[in-house]
Design a protein around this motif. Structure first.
Motif, mmCIF file in Angstrom:
data_model
loop_
_atom_site.group_PDB
_atom_site.id
_atom_site.type_symbol
_atom_site.label_atom_id
_atom_site.label_comp_id
_atom_site.label_asym_id
_atom_site.label_seq_id
_atom_site.Cartn_x
_atom_site.Cartn_y
_atom_site.Cartn_z
ATOM 1 N N LEU A 6 6.584 15.447 5.284
ATOM 2 C CA LEU A 6 5.805 15.345 6.505
ATOM 3 C C LEU A 6 4.469 16.067 6.350
ATOM 4 O O LEU A 6 3.420 15.544 6.726
ATOM 5 N N ALA A 7 4.494 17.270 5.775
ATOM 6 C CA ALA A 7 3.259 18.026 5.560
ATOM 7 C C ALA A 7 2.316 17.291 4.615
ATOM 8 O O ALA A 7 1.101 17.248 4.834
ATOM 9 N N THR A 8 2.871 16.687 3.582
ATOM 10 C CA THR A 8 2.061 15.933 2.624
ATOM 11 C C THR A 8 1.435 14.722 3.299
ATOM 12 O O THR A 8 0.249 14.430 3.120
ATOM 13 N N LEU A 9 2.230 14.004 4.103
ATOM 14 C CA LEU A 9 1.729 12.837 4.825
ATOM 15 C C LEU A 9 0.616 13.244 5.782
ATOM 16 O O LEU A 9 -0.426 12.604 5.859
ATOM 17 N N TRP A 10 0.824 14.346 6.494
ATOM 18 C CA TRP A 10 -0.190 14.821 7.426
ATOM 19 C C TRP A 10 -1.479 15.169 6.687
ATOM 20 O O TRP A 10 -2.561 14.774 7.099
ATOM 21 N N ALA A 11 -1.363 15.896 5.588
ATOM 22 C CA ALA A 11 -2.545 16.297 4.821
ATOM 23 C C ALA A 11 -3.297 15.072 4.291
ATOM 24 O O ALA A 11 -4.522 14.996 4.384
ATOM 25 N N ALA A 12 -2.558 14.115 3.763
ATOM 26 C CA ALA A 12 -3.192 12.899 3.235
ATOM 27 C C ALA A 12 -3.905 12.136 4.339
ATOM 28 O O ALA A 12 -5.013 11.633 4.152
ATOM 29 N N THR A 13 -3.296 12.071 5.511
ATOM 30 C CA THR A 13 -3.901 11.371 6.636
ATOM 31 C C THR A 13 -5.164 12.084 7.082
ATOM 32 O O THR A 13 -6.195 11.466 7.316
ATOM 33 N N GLU A 14 -5.089 13.398 7.189
ATOM 34 C CA GLU A 14 -6.249 14.180 7.611
ATOM 35 C C GLU A 14 -7.400 14.028 6.632
ATOM 36 O O GLU A 14 -8.536 13.857 7.019
ATOM 37 N N ILE A 15 -7.117 14.095 5.348
ATOM 38 C CA ILE A 15 -8.163 13.953 4.328
ATOM 39 C C ILE A 15 -8.778 12.559 4.420
ATOM 40 O O ILE A 15 -9.982 12.398 4.399
ATOM 41 N N GLY A 16 -7.929 11.551 4.565
ATOM 42 C CA GLY A 16 -8.417 10.183 4.670
ATOM 43 C C GLY A 16 -9.302 9.988 5.883
ATOM 44 O O GLY A 16 -10.341 9.343 5.816
ATOM 45 N N MET A 17 -8.915 10.581 7.012
ATOM 46 C CA MET A 17 -9.717 10.449 8.220
ATOM 47 C C MET A 17 -11.024 11.216 8.081
ATOM 48 O O MET A 17 -12.076 10.738 8.479
ATOM 49 N N ALA A 18 -10.973 12.414 7.511
ATOM 50 C CA ALA A 18 -12.177 13.234 7.381
ATOM 51 C C ALA A 18 -13.197 12.564 6.463
ATOM 52 O O ALA A 18 -14.381 12.607 6.715
ATOM 53 N N GLN A 19 -12.725 11.937 5.397
ATOM 54 C CA GLN A 19 -13.628 11.304 4.453
ATOM 55 C C GLN A 19 -13.931 9.861 4.822
ATOM 56 O O GLN A 19 -14.781 9.233 4.217
ATOM 57 N N ASN A 20 -13.205 9.338 5.819
ATOM 58 C CA ASN A 20 -13.377 7.960 6.259
ATOM 59 C C ASN A 20 -13.253 6.994 5.081
ATOM 60 O O ASN A 20 -14.049 6.087 4.914
ATOM 61 N N VAL A 21 -12.244 7.217 4.245
ATOM 62 C CA VAL A 21 -12.044 6.369 3.080
ATOM 63 C C VAL A 21 -11.428 5.040 3.495
ATOM 64 O O VAL A 21 -10.827 4.930 4.553
ATOM 65 N N LEU A 22 -11.588 4.062 2.640
ATOM 66 C CA LEU A 22 -11.017 2.753 2.886
ATOM 67 C C LEU A 22 -9.505 2.842 2.807
ATOM 68 O O LEU A 22 -8.952 3.276 1.807
ATOM 69 N N THR A 23 -8.830 2.467 3.878
ATOM 70 C CA THR A 23 -7.384 2.498 3.902
ATOM 71 C C THR A 23 -6.858 1.297 3.132
ATOM 72 O O THR A 23 -7.362 0.191 3.271
ATOM 73 N N THR A 24 -5.848 1.549 2.306
ATOM 74 C CA THR A 24 -5.311 0.469 1.495
ATOM 75 C C THR A 24 -3.824 0.300 1.721
ATOM 76 O O THR A 24 -3.133 1.201 2.162
ATOM 77 N N ARG A 25 -3.359 -0.890 1.415
ATOM 78 C CA ARG A 25 -1.933 -1.168 1.407
ATOM 79 C C ARG A 25 -1.397 -0.761 0.051
ATOM 80 O O ARG A 25 -2.149 -0.406 -0.848
ATOM 81 N N ASP A 26 -0.085 -0.872 -0.107
ATOM 82 C CA ASP A 26 0.493 -0.658 -1.428
ATOM 83 C C ASP A 26 -0.142 -1.669 -2.369
ATOM 84 O O ASP A 26 -0.362 -2.812 -2.015
ATOM 85 N N GLY A 27 -0.471 -1.264 -3.562
ATOM 86 C CA GLY A 27 -1.135 -2.140 -4.504
ATOM 87 C C GLY A 27 -2.645 -2.016 -4.439
ATOM 88 O O GLY A 27 -3.362 -2.669 -5.176
ATOM 89 N N LYS A 50 -4.808 -2.960 -2.098
ATOM 90 C CA LYS A 50 -5.589 -3.940 -1.344
ATOM 91 C C LYS A 50 -5.994 -3.343 0.001
ATOM 92 O O LYS A 50 -5.196 -2.684 0.652
ATOM 93 N N PRO A 51 -7.240 -3.570 0.422
ATOM 94 C CA PRO A 51 -7.657 -3.034 1.724
ATOM 95 C C PRO A 51 -6.902 -3.708 2.864
ATOM 96 O O PRO A 51 -6.493 -4.862 2.755
ATOM 97 N N MET A 52 -6.735 -2.960 3.949
ATOM 98 C CA MET A 52 -6.120 -3.538 5.140
ATOM 99 C C MET A 52 -7.076 -4.577 5.722
ATOM 100 O O MET A 52 -8.286 -4.501 5.536
ATOM 101 N N THR A 53 -6.528 -5.521 6.443
ATOM 102 C CA THR A 53 -7.306 -6.562 7.101
ATOM 103 C C THR A 53 -7.922 -5.977 8.369
ATOM 104 O O THR A 53 -7.354 -5.080 8.971
ATOM 105 N N ARG A 54 -9.073 -6.509 8.749
ATOM 106 C CA ARG A 54 -9.727 -6.062 9.980
ATOM 107 C C ARG A 54 -9.911 -7.252 10.906
ATOM 108 O O ARG A 54 -10.189 -8.349 10.462
ATOM 109 N N ALA A 55 -9.764 -6.991 12.197
ATOM 110 C CA ALA A 55 -9.955 -8.041 13.203
ATOM 111 C C ALA A 55 -10.841 -7.511 14.316
ATOM 112 O O ALA A 55 -10.730 -6.347 14.709
ATOM 113 N N LYS A 56 -11.727 -8.366 14.808
ATOM 114 C CA LYS A 56 -12.577 -8.006 15.940
ATOM 115 C C LYS A 56 -11.797 -8.319 17.218
ATOM 116 O O LYS A 56 -11.411 -9.463 17.456
ATOM 117 N N ILE A 57 -11.538 -7.270 17.998
ATOM 118 C CA ILE A 57 -10.749 -7.385 19.226
ATOM 119 C C ILE A 57 -11.547 -6.767 20.369
ATOM 120 O O ILE A 57 -11.800 -5.559 20.368
#
Length: 183
Positions: free
Chosen positions: A11-32, A34-41
């Motif tokens: 849980l701590a590792t997941l939280w840290a990874a999420t926080e780092i990803g949000m702080a750096q605004n990195v491209l979120t990827t799926r396994d493998g 590939k970037p996640m899909t985006r939709a205009k809503i």
């Protein structure tokens, strides 16, 4: 005791990874990778991922834990029976940022728009913490869209809850949910 320690470390590792990803605004990827899909809503972009086929199950993440459901999404047993939809709410990961706070009702409206975009007329909703509040709000606003509803750690609705939202289980004993029908 070891399982509990391992769970806390994970849980701590997941939280840290999420926080780092949000702080750096990195491209979120799926396994493998590939970037996640985006939709205009409704004027914003939501980042999402769909896996599997079958009845849709929409996972609504908690506040700062944008990738809370990532281990669940990667579980082959779930994707073999269901269409598993995970997404990043407005203001999280690579989904749009907006000026000012976004209410639970607004987040529920964006979720409704994403379901419409994906062609999901009804879905099983699973929400954690504030994600549970969003799922509850969607069930109150549009019960015809909700096949079933599962929440963990959802709180009482805030001041922005619409009239009639007192059907939400604020006491934790299930009594408040008796007035909520999702068919």
């Amino acid at each position: 005791m070891r399982a509990s320690t391992a769970s806390l470390i994970a849980l701590a590792t997941l939280w840290a990874a999420t926080e780092i990803g949000m702080a750096q605004n990195v491209l979120t990827t799926r396994d493998g990778g590939k970037p996640m899909t985006r939709a205009k809503i409704d004027g914003v972009e939501l980042e999402y991922d769909v896996r599997g086929s079958g009845e849709p199950v929409v996972l609504v993440h908690a506040g700062i834990f944008a990738d809370w459901f990532k281990p669940l999404v990667a579980e082959p047993a779930l994707a073999s029976r269901y269409q598993v939809v995970s997404y990043h709410r407005v203001g999280y990961a690579r989904s749009s940022r907006v000026a000012g706070p976004v209410s639970i009702a607004e987040q529920a409206a964006y979720l409704r728009g994403l379901m419409r975009h994906l062609g999901n007329e009804r879905a099983h909703l699973v929400g954690h913490s504030s994600g549970g509040n969003i799922a509850l709000q969607l069930a109150l606003d549009a019960p015809q869209l909700v096949h079933s509803l599962g929440t963990d750690g959802a709180g009482a609705p805030g001041d922005d809850a619409r009239p009639g939202a007192d059907a939400v289980d604020a006491g934790g004993d299930g009594a408040g949910l008796r007035g909520l029908s999702c068919r």
